[in-house]
Design a protein around this motif. Structure first.
Motif, short mmCIF file in Angstrom:
data_model
loop_
_atom_site.label_atom_id
_atom_site.label_comp_id
_atom_site.label_asym_id
_atom_site.label_seq_id
_atom_site.Cartn_x
_atom_site.Cartn_y
_atom_site.Cartn_z
N VAL A 46 1.03 -1.34 0.14
CA VAL A 46 0.06 0.09 -0.26
C VAL A 46 0.92 1.28 0.14
CG1 VAL A 46 -1.84 1.15 1.27
CG2 VAL A 46 -1.87 -1.22 1.08
N ALA B 131 1.07 4.15 -2.89
CA ALA B 131 0.84 5.66 -2.40
C ALA B 131 1.89 6.37 -3.03
CB ALA B 131 0.59 5.74 -0.90
N ASN C 24 2.16 8.21 -7.51
CA ASN C 24 1.20 8.99 -7.53
C ASN C 24 1.58 10.18 -8.61
OD1 ASN C 24 2.93 10.79 -6.46
ND2 ASN C 24 1.50 11.56 -4.49
N LYS D 143 -3.76 4.87 -5.31
CA LYS D 143 -4.64 4.24 -4.62
C LYS D 143 -5.58 3.18 -5.24
CE LYS D 143 -5.75 8.88 -2.37
NZ LYS D 143 -4.67 9.82 -3.19
N ASP D 144 -6.08 2.50 -4.41
CA ASP D 144 -7.20 1.51 -4.94
C ASP D 144 -8.56 2.45 -5.03
OD1 ASP D 144 -9.15 -0.42 -5.32
OD2 ASP D 144 -7.87 -1.96 -4.93
N ALA D 145 -8.93 2.51 -6.33
CA ALA D 145 -10.09 3.42 -6.64
C ALA D 145 -11.37 2.61 -6.92
CB ALA D 145 -9.81 4.41 -7.48
N VAL E 201 -12.54 7.43 -2.80
CA VAL E 201 -11.48 6.83 -3.38
C VAL E 201 -11.17 5.70 -2.38
CG1 VAL E 201 -9.22 6.89 -4.44
CG2 VAL E 201 -11.08 8.62 -4.82
N ARG E 202 -11.59 4.66 -2.38
CA ARG E 202 -11.17 3.38 -1.27
C ARG E 202 -11.42 2.19 -2.08
NH1 ARG E 202 -16.26 5.45 1.85
NH2 ARG E 202 -16.70 3.33 1.84
#
Length: 121
Positions: free
Chosen positions: A23, A27, A30, A66-68, A82-83
């Motif tokens: 993760v 991050a 980006n 991110k995982d969108a 955005v999770r």
């Protein structure tokens, strides 16, 4: 249905990778300072570096690093959406999310999977 998500210009993709991406690594990807730019959907990490929309200042930069999954299913660019969690989306939103996966998979290289992702299916 064939052709619905086909890119206007054919894209030569590399074979998908299955490398674990933390993760924290995600991050950092980006697009800032010319670095790599990744977006994850259902734990699958796509390299969107070449698309200006995901770079800082771009209309989809909110997804970068991110995982969108949830936001894409809801067709939302709100930061709070955005999770990675998407399992509670309604059927229409889940279908939209799957359409996004098809769209991304025809345009962007898969560079790995989010380590420990619990939102894959």
């Amino acid at each position: 249905m064939s052709g619905k998500f086909e890119p206007k210009v054919p894209v030569q993709l590399n074979p998908p990778k299955d490398d674990p991406i933390s993760v924290e690594e995600l991050a950092k990807a980006n697009g800032a300072d010319g670095e790599k730019c990744y977006v994850a959907i259902k734990g699958i990490v796509y390299d969107v570096t070449g698309n200006k929309a995901y770079q800082p200042g771009g209309s989809y930069h909110v997804f970068a690093g991110k995982d969108a999954s949830r936001a894409l299913g809801k067709t939302s660019t709100k930061a709070e959406d955005v999770r990675p969690d998407w399992q509670d989306l309604d059927d229409k939103e889940k279908s939209t999310l799957n359409d996004w996966i098809t769209f991304f998979s025809k345009r962007y290289n898969v560079v790995g999977r989010v380590e420990g992702a619990t939102n894959m299916e």
